[in-house]
Design an enzyme around this catalytic site. Structure first.
Site, PDB file in Angstrom:
ATOM      1  N   LEU A 216       0.832  -1.217   0.000  1.00 36.65           N
ATOM      2  CA  LEU A 216       0.000   0.000   0.000  1.00 36.65           C
ATOM      3  C   LEU A 216       0.864   1.265   0.000  1.00 36.65           C
ATOM      4  CD1 LEU A 216      -3.059  -0.003  -0.088  1.00 36.65           C
ATOM      5  CD2 LEU A 216      -3.073   0.543   2.326  1.00 36.65           C
ATOM      6  N   ASN A 291      14.766  -0.020   1.433  1.00 37.72           N
ATOM      7  CA  ASN A 291      16.140  -0.418   1.111  1.00 37.72           C
ATOM      8  C   ASN A 291      16.611   0.368  -0.100  1.00 37.72           C
ATOM      9  OD1 ASN A 291      16.367  -2.748   2.928  1.00 37.72           O
ATOM     10  ND2 ASN A 291      14.693  -3.516   1.668  1.00 37.72           N
ATOM     11  N   CYS A 334      13.573  -6.423  -0.061  1.00 32.45           N
ATOM     12  CA  CYS A 334      12.357  -5.996  -0.755  1.00 32.45           C
ATOM     13  C   CYS A 334      12.634  -4.814  -1.674  1.00 32.45           C
ATOM     14  CB  CYS A 334      11.310  -5.573   0.256  1.00 32.45           C
ATOM     15  SG  CYS A 334      10.756  -6.920   1.264  1.00 32.45           S
TER      16      CYS A 334
END
Ligand code: SF4
Length: 348
Positions: A216, A291, A334
């Protein structure tokens, strides 16, 4: 050709019957050898040693994926592997051990057309969908080429899985086959950037206990569109409409992924907005510190900011978990899979 990695055992039995007048007895032996033992020596099994001519015929007809692992990198127990596909395109997958269980993060596309601004794969653009066999191959490679156990599978690698729904759900069927990998849908999570039509279509398939995650990252359309261009096509109101209709088992949840970007979506107002948006939905929020990767313009939030944000969400009575992202140094975390150098063409 008999494309084994794209078929359930039942379907293999059907093919066996149509082609050779044989059935489940041989199909189950073949399936067991390939998917339970990781061996292609099915001709040596009791079932086939009694029918050597069938074994020869089958060996000629059998199509196995011509994928190969071309690189591996490991950091803190997280193992990333890159695979070359038949057309020499490259995909990446990640094996993540945690708390005694191992999760395999698989790719569903070469590149991705969603173009999320914080994601290295998004920078590549879209190249093509993975086939069922290429998705299943990643599981096979983790199990038998890299000798890792796989307890859970998440479709959080390269690509938007709901943009390749037929092949992703086809792979879920093969991976779930009890005569093969035997991984129930309750151990598989499909993660979407908010592809509302895909959520609707997935709901219609009603795959019991398959887990859904939605990335989201913002609770208002203005910010979300800036971060994730797909929001123009599927605004937050449409996503919520589909999530409210999504079949969740009793006691089950929809996972909400929220990548925290310093100074962008990490304020108290953002937390309260998120809680309001999620009202009425059975959710668990996974907060992931951003990241940095490639040419990205965003900044990773400090540890303190991340904890504070989680605290605000918890204060709003949300079930929240801080997901520690490991493997940054090898670009396995991720949003870090793929690289612009792999090449892609099409963006949303
Ligand atoms: S975050 Fe997921 S959906 Fe967005 S660009 Fe990256 S791979 Fe695609």
């Amino acid at each position: 050709m008999l494309n084994l990695f794209a078929l359930t055992c039942e379907e293999v039995a059907g093919e066996m019957s149509r082609r050779y007048g044989k059935g489940m007895y041989h199909a189950a032996a073949l399936y067991r050898e390939i998917f339970k033992k990781g061996s292609t020596s099915f001709a040596k099994t009791i079932e086939f040693s009694r029918s050597p001519s069938l074994a020869v015929q089958l060996a000629g007809d059998l199509r196995l994926p011509s994928c190969r692992i071309i690189a591996t990198q490991e950091e803190e127990g997280v193992l990333k592997f890159a695979s070359a596909l038949a057309d020499d395109r490259t995909i990446e997958s990640v094996i993540i051990p945690a708390r005694g269980r191992t999760t395999l993060c698989v790719s569903s596309q070469v590149g991705c057309r969603m173009g999320c601004r914080f994601c290295a794969t998004g920078e590549m653009g879209y190249v093509r969908n993975l086939t069922v066999e290429e998705i299943v191959w990643q599981v096979h490679a983790a199990r038998f080429k890299l000798n890792r156990r796989v307890d859970n599978i998440v479709f959080m690698g390269m690509g938007e899985p709901l943009d390749n729904l037929a092949n992703v759900t086809g792979a879920v069927r093969v991976i779930g086959d009890q005569r093969g990998f035997d991984m129930a849908p309750s151990h598989i999570t499909v993660s979407t950037a908010g592809h509302a039509d895909g959520i609707r279509d997935l709901a219609a398939l009603n795959i019991r206990k398959l887990r859904l995650a939605v990335s989201l990252n913002a609770s208002n359309d203005e910010l979300r569109t800036r971060l994730m261009p797909i929001n123009q096509r599927y605004p937050l109101s449409r996503i919520k409409q589909e999530l409210l209709a999504f079949p969740v088992e009793k006691g089950g949840v929809i996972f909400i992924e929220y990548v925290l970007l310093e100074g962008i979506n990490d304020s108290r107002e953002d937390a309260i907005g998120l809680a309001r948006y999620l009202t009425g939905l059975p959710v668990r929020v996974n907060v992931i510190a951003f990241n940095p990767s490639g040419s990205n313009i965003y900044t990773a939030p400090g540890e303190e900011n991340v904890r504070r944000f989680c605290g605000w969400l918890a204060g709003e009575k949300l079930f929240v978990r801080l997901r520690r992202s490991r493997g940054q140094a090898i670009m396995a975390a991720c949003g870090q899979l793929g690289s612009a150098a792999l090449g892609g063409e099409e963006k949303l």
